[in-house]
Design an enzyme around this catalytic site. Structure first.
Site, PDB file in Angstrom:
ATOM      1  N   ALA A  84      64.752  20.933 -31.168  1.00  0.00           N
ATOM      2  CA  ALA A  84      63.426  21.538 -31.042  1.00  0.00           C
ATOM      3  C   ALA A  84      62.856  21.157 -29.677  1.00  0.00           C
ATOM      4  CB  ALA A  84      62.510  21.051 -32.158  1.00  0.00           C
ATOM      5  N   LYS A  85      61.816  21.814 -29.274  1.00  0.00           N
ATOM      6  CA  LYS A  85      61.127  21.467 -28.024  1.00  0.00           C
ATOM      7  C   LYS A  85      59.746  22.097 -28.069  1.00  0.00           C
ATOM      8  CE  LYS A  85      62.175  19.418 -23.953  1.00  0.00           C
ATOM      9  NZ  LYS A  85      63.171  18.397 -23.613  1.00  0.00           N
TER      10      LYS A  85
END
Ligand code: NAD
Length: 424
Positions: free
Chosen positions: A113-114
């Site tokens: 994720a980011k």
């Protein structure tokens, strides 16, 4: 056949297009798992949020924020939060996908994720930055959590920002929730060794790659771009192991000393002057002289897109160890390959940070904290094991270390996908 949005098109220039090309490159090696490869070409979930804050002068400003969960087949989402004026959704999608690859490459039980906010944080006061962080955390609060998705620092975010994020999330749910972010200050559930972890990982992987190619670290000549968290720690550890750090470049300029720069003195100079430029026991050199430094190892540890078709030809190193995320463009990668330069890719070389983030998360769950010695020992052991399997995969398939890392990582991700099956 429906047409893809432009940013899902592999020909689209930019980080997401580059990522899609990397997936195309690994696909022939995935065997029966190819059936699932399309999962890697789309983020599982992408949230775009409006982040309104009151500025100190009383006006209201709106910023665009993102949290992208690329893949969660192997565990909760994990990846940093970036505050930068150039942040876009496709960029965050690519960064989240690279986190899926990185986490699988070192075999920590996380997906990728980011997040980010399109903002130049230098234009905000501390109070405005705190309000921005807290409102953003509240907005993405519906998809993050210690068993859902765990943010961490990235460009222009730090321990302080993580403390605000943790406090906001915990306040909103009315529980202690230290495990919702990593990279926190030690006194609120952070881990010893986290700050140095990425540089230590770069050193560990560099040493392993050197050993396999017959290069001795003692006496090796090393050039480093970036003297921040990653570059300065990696440079110091290589120097302590007997290497000569012959050139360093940061945003202020480039310095060189053929006999090796004194790391402690340079660190003191940077702390006082804000950059390497003007360091007394060195010569100031031009940027092109930096790239053409005669050295054994080059470590880009500053920003993405630094080694391009314009400067790749100048590089004289035998080995490039990517401390930064995405420092080498695909065209430069091909030039380096033709020159016989071994490139150790970011998705394994800088995975030390997320590995110690994993330790921080485990320690937060058990509320039992390990010594720095234990952290470093476990970090080195995980990194060495991960690199050995990537090295062997590269030899077996006669591919670059980048493609080998993708083979190992994508096989792990898609095996999990295959075993879990589709719901419903
Ligand atoms: P940092 O902000 O601490 O340091 C960045 C360094 O790059 C500074 O020395 C700065 O002067 C230099 N720099 C900036 N612009 C430059 C330019 N145009 N030319 C030359 N040098 C320039 O950042 P960091 O945490 O060390 O991160 C560096 C890279 O490593 C980034 O790509 C980041 O995403 C990646 N990374 C960091 C971590 C981590 O744990 N910190 C983990 C994985 C990957």
């Amino acid at each position: 056949m429906h047409t893809l949005p432009s940013y899902l098109d592999p020909q689209h220039l930019g980080p997401w297009g580059i990522y899609l090309q990397q997936i195309d490159r690994v696909t022939p090696y995935l065997g029966s798992l190819t059936r699932w490869v399309e999962t890697l070409k789309r983020p599982k979930r992408a949230l775009v949020v409006d982040v309104p804050i009151a500025l100190d002068n009383g006006t209201i400003a709106h910023f665009e924020g993102y949290r992208v969960q690329h893949n969660m087949s192997r565990g909760p989402g994990k990846g940093g939060v970036r505050f930068h004026q150039d942040v876009t959704l496709p960029e965050v999608m690519a960064l989240s996908a690279w986190m899926s690859i990185k986490n699988a490459a070192v075999n920590v039980p996380f997906g990728g994720a980011k997040g980010g906010i399109r903002v130049d944080p230098r234009t905000l006061s501390q109070a405005e930055l705190e309000r921005l962080t807290r409102r953003y955390t509240s907005e993405i609060g519906i998809i993050i959590g210690p068993t859902k998705d765990i943010p961490a620092p990235d460009v222009n975010t730090n321990e302080k920002v993580m403390a605000w994020m943790m406090d906001t999330y915990a306040t909103n749910i009315g529980e202690t929730a230290t495990g919702v972010v990593t990279g926190k200050p030690i006194s609120v559930g952070g881990s010893l060794g986290r700050r140095e972890a990425t540089g230590r990982g770069v050193f560990t992987i560099g040493t392993e790659a050197a050993r396999r190619t017959g290069l001795s670290i003692a006496g090796a000549r090393i050039a480093v771009q970036g003297f921040g968290n990653v570059g300065s720690v990696a440079a110091r550890l290589f120097s302590e192991a007997g290497a000569h750090i012959v050139a360093i470049q940061d945003h202020t300029g480039s310095v060189a000393n053929d006999k090796g720069l004194d790391m402690a003195a340079l660190q003191a100079h940077v702390a006082a002057e804000g950059g390497v430029k003007g360091f007394k026991s060195a010569q100031d050199i031009s940027s092109s002289d930096f790239w053409s430094t005669k050295c054994d190892i080059l470590i880009p540890a500053a920003l993405e897109g630094q080694i391009t078709q314009d400067n790749a030809g100048l590089i004289q190193a035998q080995m490039v160890i990517e401390g930064a995320n995405g420092p080498t463009t695909p065209e430069a990668d091909d030039i380096l390959k033709d020159k016989g330069v071994l490139v150790v890719p970011d998705v394994i070389a800088n995975a030390g940070g997320v590995t110690v983030s994993y330790f921080e998360w485990v320690q937060d769950f058990s509320s039992f904290f390990w010594s720095e010695e234990e952290i470093n020992e476990r970090l080195v052991s995980i990194m060495k094991k991960a690199f050995a399997s990537i090295w062997d995969t590269a030899q077996q398939h006669k591919v670059s270390l980048r493609t080998a890392t993708y083979i190992v990582a994508c096989t792990r991700i898609l095996t999990a996908r295959d075993l879990r099956g589709l719901y419903p």
